[in-house]
Write a protein that holds these residues in place. Structure first.
Motif: not given
Length: 112
Positions: A87-112
């Motif tokens: 029961g230690d658990g599992k880890i899943f990795v998914r592709d992430l198409e895009t990310a947007v920082r709402i406050r600044t509008g930054e997208t992609g890696d810079t939004a992380l």
């Protein structure tokens, strides 16, 4: 970018969080979840009656990371969440198409 989802035991959350902060992960989402895997729940006794708990409480940690950080995040979570018992658990990795920082509008890696 990738989205790493780890399902872990609740008492390991603080240890995993601290370890991820140490390697430079700046944000995460944590959700209380219930489920079962191979263990199919467990039995508990309450006032002399035995009950089957089918859905075991767990915690889901979600972390959005750059591709270059994935292996380090996987190693860190695996090392800190491991108890060696069922029961230690599992880890899943998914592709992430895009990310947007709402406050600044930054997208992609810079939004992380």
């Amino acid at each position: 970018m990738k989205l790493v989802e780890a399902i872990i035991k609740p008492f390991k959350l603080d240890e995993v969080k601290d370890a991820l902060l140490e390697i430079g992960i700046q944000g995460m989402t944590v959700t209380e979840v219930k489920g079962f895997g191979r263990q199919k729940g467990h039995k508990e006794t309450y006032r002399g009656q035995e009950y089957t708990i089918e859905f075991v409480p767990k915690v889901k940690v979600e972390v959005a990371v750059q591709d270059s950080q994935v292996q380090r995040v996987l190693d860190t979570i695996t090392r800190t969440a491991k108890t060696g018992s069922i029961g230690d658990g599992k880890i899943f990795v998914r592709d992430l198409e895009t990310a947007v920082r709402i406050r600044t509008g930054e997208t992609g890696d810079t939004a992380l």
